[in-house]
Design a protein around this motif. Structure first.
Motif, PDB file in Angstrom:
ATOM      1  N   GLY A 193       0.777  -1.258  -0.113  1.00  0.00           N
ATOM      2  CA  GLY A 193      -0.021  -0.147  -0.211  1.00  0.00           C
ATOM      3  C   GLY A 193       0.601   1.098   0.103  1.00  0.00           C
ATOM      4  N   PHE A 194       1.912   1.171   0.816  1.00  0.00           N
ATOM      5  CA  PHE A 194       2.776   2.476   0.950  1.00  0.00           C
ATOM      6  C   PHE A 194       4.126   2.331   0.163  1.00  0.00           C
ATOM      7  CE2 PHE A 194      -0.281   2.537   4.669  1.00  0.00           C
ATOM      8  CZ  PHE A 194      -0.770   3.845   4.518  1.00  0.00           C
TER       9      PHE A 194
ATOM     10  N   PRO B 144       5.147   1.923  -2.890  1.00  0.00           N
ATOM     11  CA  PRO B 144       5.245   2.948  -4.144  1.00  0.00           C
ATOM     12  C   PRO B 144       5.398   4.472  -3.801  1.00  0.00           C
ATOM     13  CG  PRO B 144       3.424   1.365  -4.594  1.00  0.00           C
ATOM     14  CD  PRO B 144       3.886   1.048  -3.195  1.00  0.00           C
ATOM     15  N   LEU B 145       4.464   4.737  -2.748  1.00  0.00           N
ATOM     16  CA  LEU B 145       4.701   6.290  -2.442  1.00  0.00           C
ATOM     17  C   LEU B 145       5.965   6.523  -1.665  1.00  0.00           C
ATOM     18  CD1 LEU B 145       1.347   6.791  -0.672  1.00  0.00           C
ATOM     19  CD2 LEU B 145       2.117   7.643  -2.982  1.00  0.00           C
ATOM     20  N   TYR B 146       6.784   5.422  -1.071  1.00  0.00           N
ATOM     21  CA  TYR B 146       7.936   5.525  -0.555  1.00  0.00           C
ATOM     22  C   TYR B 146       9.017   5.643  -1.545  1.00  0.00           C
ATOM     23  CZ  TYR B 146      12.148   4.539   2.159  1.00  0.00           C
ATOM     24  OH  TYR B 146      13.178   4.521   2.809  1.00  0.00           O
ATOM     25  N   LEU B 147       9.012   4.736  -2.423  1.00  0.00           N
ATOM     26  CA  LEU B 147       9.891   4.806  -3.346  1.00  0.00           C
ATOM     27  C   LEU B 147      10.007   5.897  -4.243  1.00  0.00           C
ATOM     28  CD1 LEU B 147       9.447   0.955  -4.721  1.00  0.00           C
ATOM     29  CD2 LEU B 147      11.276   1.818  -3.080  1.00  0.00           C
ATOM     30  N   VAL B 148       8.907   6.446  -4.703  1.00  0.00           N
ATOM     31  CA  VAL B 148       8.893   7.766  -5.326  1.00  0.00           C
ATOM     32  C   VAL B 148       9.404   9.044  -4.736  1.00  0.00           C
ATOM     33  CG1 VAL B 148       7.587   9.197  -6.725  1.00  0.00           C
ATOM     34  CG2 VAL B 148       7.130   6.643  -7.101  1.00  0.00           C
ATOM     35  N   ASN B 149       8.415   9.091  -3.432  1.00  0.00           N
ATOM     36  CA  ASN B 149       8.596  10.444  -2.667  1.00  0.00           C
ATOM     37  C   ASN B 149       9.671  10.461  -1.783  1.00  0.00           C
ATOM     38  OD1 ASN B 149       6.150  11.378  -3.985  1.00  0.00           O
ATOM     39  ND2 ASN B 149       4.884  10.502  -2.138  1.00  0.00           N
ATOM     40  N   VAL B 150      10.162   9.220  -1.387  1.00  0.00           N
ATOM     41  CA  VAL B 150      11.167   9.251  -0.147  1.00  0.00           C
ATOM     42  C   VAL B 150      12.455   8.973  -0.872  1.00  0.00           C
ATOM     43  CG1 VAL B 150      12.212   8.418   1.906  1.00  0.00           C
ATOM     44  CG2 VAL B 150       9.784   9.106   1.626  1.00  0.00           C
TER      45      VAL B 150
ATOM     46  N   LEU C 113      -7.196  -2.296   9.874  1.00  0.00           N
ATOM     47  CA  LEU C 113      -6.865  -1.417  10.866  1.00  0.00           C
ATOM     48  C   LEU C 113      -5.488  -0.832  10.640  1.00  0.00           C
ATOM     49  CD1 LEU C 113      -7.587   0.132  13.297  1.00  0.00           C
ATOM     50  CD2 LEU C 113      -7.096  -1.740  14.681  1.00  0.00           C
ATOM     51  N   MET C 114      -4.573  -1.794  10.476  1.00  0.00           N
ATOM     52  CA  MET C 114      -3.029  -1.213  10.831  1.00  0.00           C
ATOM     53  C   MET C 114      -2.759  -0.285   9.434  1.00  0.00           C
ATOM     54  SD  MET C 114      -1.828  -2.104  13.346  1.00  0.00           S
ATOM     55  CE  MET C 114      -0.519  -1.680  13.370  1.00  0.00           C
ATOM     56  N   PRO C 115      -2.919  -0.694   8.248  1.00  0.00           N
ATOM     57  CA  PRO C 115      -2.681   0.500   7.389  1.00  0.00           C
ATOM     58  C   PRO C 115      -3.213   1.846   7.654  1.00  0.00           C
ATOM     59  CG  PRO C 115      -3.409  -1.804   6.314  1.00  0.00           C
ATOM     60  CD  PRO C 115      -3.644  -1.750   7.680  1.00  0.00           C
ATOM     61  N   VAL C 116      -4.369   1.959   8.054  1.00  0.00           N
ATOM     62  CA  VAL C 116      -4.808   3.221   8.634  1.00  0.00           C
ATOM     63  C   VAL C 116      -3.688   3.828   9.743  1.00  0.00           C
ATOM     64  CG1 VAL C 116      -6.615   4.504   9.741  1.00  0.00           C
ATOM     65  CG2 VAL C 116      -7.100   2.567   8.035  1.00  0.00           C
ATOM     66  N   LEU C 117      -3.304   3.028  10.656  1.00  0.00           N
ATOM     67  CA  LEU C 117      -2.458   3.504  11.573  1.00  0.00           C
ATOM     68  C   LEU C 117      -1.188   3.785  11.051  1.00  0.00           C
ATOM     69  CD1 LEU C 117      -3.425   1.184  14.574  1.00  0.00           C
ATOM     70  CD2 LEU C 117      -4.303   3.468  13.965  1.00  0.00           C
ATOM     71  N   VAL C 118      -0.746   3.235  10.075  1.00  0.00           N
ATOM     72  CA  VAL C 118       0.622   3.193   9.686  1.00  0.00           C
ATOM     73  C   VAL C 118       0.582   4.768   8.557  1.00  0.00           C
ATOM     74  CG1 VAL C 118       2.161   2.479   7.549  1.00  0.00           C
ATOM     75  CG2 VAL C 118       1.326   0.874   9.203  1.00  0.00           C
ATOM     76  N   GLY C 119      -0.864   4.735   8.000  1.00  0.00           N
ATOM     77  CA  GLY C 119      -0.772   6.070   7.331  1.00  0.00           C
ATOM     78  C   GLY C 119      -0.860   7.215   7.879  1.00  0.00           C
TER      79      GLY C 119
ATOM     80  N   GLY D 105       6.314  11.316   8.692  1.00  0.00           N
ATOM     81  CA  GLY D 105       6.887  11.368   7.289  1.00  0.00           C
ATOM     82  C   GLY D 105       6.844   9.640   6.687  1.00  0.00           C
ATOM     83  N   LEU D 106       6.877   9.829   5.423  1.00  0.00           N
ATOM     84  CA  LEU D 106       7.046   8.286   4.863  1.00  0.00           C
ATOM     85  C   LEU D 106       8.261   7.651   4.952  1.00  0.00           C
ATOM     86  CD1 LEU D 106       5.320   8.518   1.267  1.00  0.00           C
ATOM     87  CD2 LEU D 106       4.659   6.818   3.182  1.00  0.00           C
ATOM     88  N   GLY D 107       9.274   8.374   5.437  1.00  0.00           N
ATOM     89  CA  GLY D 107      10.588   7.511   5.802  1.00  0.00           C
ATOM     90  C   GLY D 107      10.616   6.776   6.851  1.00  0.00           C
ATOM     91  N   ILE D 108       9.559   6.846   7.625  1.00  0.00           N
ATOM     92  CA  ILE D 108       9.022   5.627   8.934  1.00  0.00           C
ATOM     93  C   ILE D 108       9.015   4.174   8.254  1.00  0.00           C
ATOM     94  CG2 ILE D 108       6.855   6.099   9.186  1.00  0.00           C
ATOM     95  CD1 ILE D 108       7.256   6.056  12.033  1.00  0.00           C
TER      96      ILE D 108
END
Length: 413
Positions: free
Chosen positions: A242-243, A245-251, A364-370, A377-380
């Motif tokens: 879920g996250f 692709p965003l990490y690879l592009v934005n971070v 639930l957990m992906p919501v908390l991760v988001g 920051g997405l670096g986490i």
């Protein structure tokens, strides 16, 4: 009292040829199901402007399917344990799934599409645990990991790789409505093939079988540990998909093409580990294999976190981070619960693990991760993946080994 067995069931163990047919046919069936599960996300850019959906409505449609999926993950295998009609339930669920997929393409707006996707979840969710229940009931114990691993590889990893190509391709060429029928129509064919070619597995429930489901299961040590591992497994895999692709592009600073190659690589790695890990677990044991798979995930996550701007290291780390989720899914969701639960609760145990993992890990957990990513920051993300991996490894040490070959060797020693 003698064990109740389906009337049409032969007393002889199924042949190797039948076991191969069973694994292949049921693997393809859940592969078609998983093609549809990813379909709405892939087609959302086409559906959103036509129906005028906002992002909240898109999320609600996705959530409607997840809720139905989680409930069905427990209900359908439980019904199979109680009634002994695993084959019939599998055929009905596959047919309902097909009709719901076709109805998704006939939706008139937000409400009808959400209703179709929720119905889809109710039909789909119980299919993987019910499939694994049938496979583990029919395959020789010494080949259980191989059989479940192959079923999982075909259905949950290999065929879904075709999703972006097939679903988006059909949607772009003919329209998003037709794309929903790609899985729906073949599903009806698969329902007929299963009815004709697959037999109903033995039923172990009798009139004097102890009552209850969840209570007796939670008294089993391995079930308690496996439920926690299921939630962690789904957390890790859902967060990566879920996250990632965003990490690879934005971070990590990858371009879209490189990111796409990395996520395709995640799918390929998933195919490899989904087959190899259950296979090796037959010989070396369930515990050491799931520990090793998540140790690889931890290494991959740390590579992502400590790459210091090196795209090749991030790329390689992303691939390794997929090892745990793909390699342990079938073991945690199906094999270990099935080998640990009482005979009359095996399907229930698999469904219970899948349902809890779906609700907590994928819901639930992906919501908390988001939320954590919004705050810190997405670096986490890679640090969270590493932490989940370490926790998974530690909890897995509390499992009691269930692989028949390993148990027998230890007993002989």
């Amino acid at each position: 009292m003698a064990t109740a067995v389906d009337v049409g069931m032969k007393s002889a163990a199924p042949s190797g040829r039948y076991q191969t047919l069973l694994v292949g046919l049921l693997g393809v069936n859940i592969g078609i199901v998983f093609l549809d599960r990813t379909a709405f996300g892939l087609l959302a850019p086409m559906i959103q402007p036509e129906f005028g959906l906002d992002n909240t409505q898109v999320g609600l449609i996705t959530g409607a399917l997840a809720v139905g999926w989680a409930l069905s993950s427990f209900a359908l295998p439980r019904a199979a344990d109680v009634t002994g009609q695993a084959k019939l339930l599998l055929v009905i669920a596959t047919a309902v799934f097909s009709l719901a997929s076709i109805s998704s393409g006939l939706a008139l707006g937000f409400l009808t599409l959400a209703a179709a996707r929720m119905l889809m979840g109710f039909a789909e969710g119980g299919l993987p645990p019910l499939t694994f229940h049938i496979v583990t009931s029919e395959v020789a114990p010494g080949r259980r990991g191989l059989a479940v691993g192959m079923t999982s590889t075909i259905g949950l990893q290999a065929i879904p790789l075709l999703g972006p190509l097939v679903i988006v391709g059909v949607g772009a060429a003919f329209g998003w409505r037709e794309a929903f029928w790609v899985a729906g129509i073949p599903g009806l064919i698969m329902a007929g093939a299963i009815w004709l070619l697959i037999r109903n597995p033995p039923h172990t429930r009798t009139s004097d079988t102890p009552k209850g489901a969840i209570g007796p299961l939670l008294k089993v040590r391995n079930i308690r540990f496996a439920v926690l591992l299921a939630a962690l497994n789904m957390t890790c895999y859902a967060s990566l998909l879920g996250f990632g692709p965003l990490y690879l592009v934005n971070v990590a600073g990858m371009d879209a093409v490189t990111m796409g190659a990395a996520m395709t690589g995640v799918g390929v790695v998933g195919v490899f580990f989904a087959f190899v890990c259950p296979l090796l677990s037959d010989k070396y044991g369930r515990k050491p294999i799931i520990f090793a798979a998540y140790a690889i995930t931890v290494v991959g996550a740390l590579m992502m976190a400590l790459a210091q701007g090196s795209s090749p290291i991030v790329f390689g780390g992303t691939l390794l981070a997929a090892a745990g989720g793909a390699g342990t899914g079938a073991l945690i969701m199906a094999i270990i619960p099935g080998e640990s639960a009482p005979a009359h609760l095996r399907g229930t145990a698999m469904g219970f693990n899948a349902g809890v993992g779906e609700i907590l890990g994928a819901g639930l957990m992906p919501v908390l991760v988001g939320m954590a990513a919004d705050s810190l920051g997405l670096g986490i993300l890679p640090w969270l993946l590493a932490a989940v991996g370490v926790l998974f490894c530690l909890i897995s040490l509390g499992l009691t080994e269930t692989a028949p070959a390993v148990v027998e060797r230890r007993a002989a020693a």
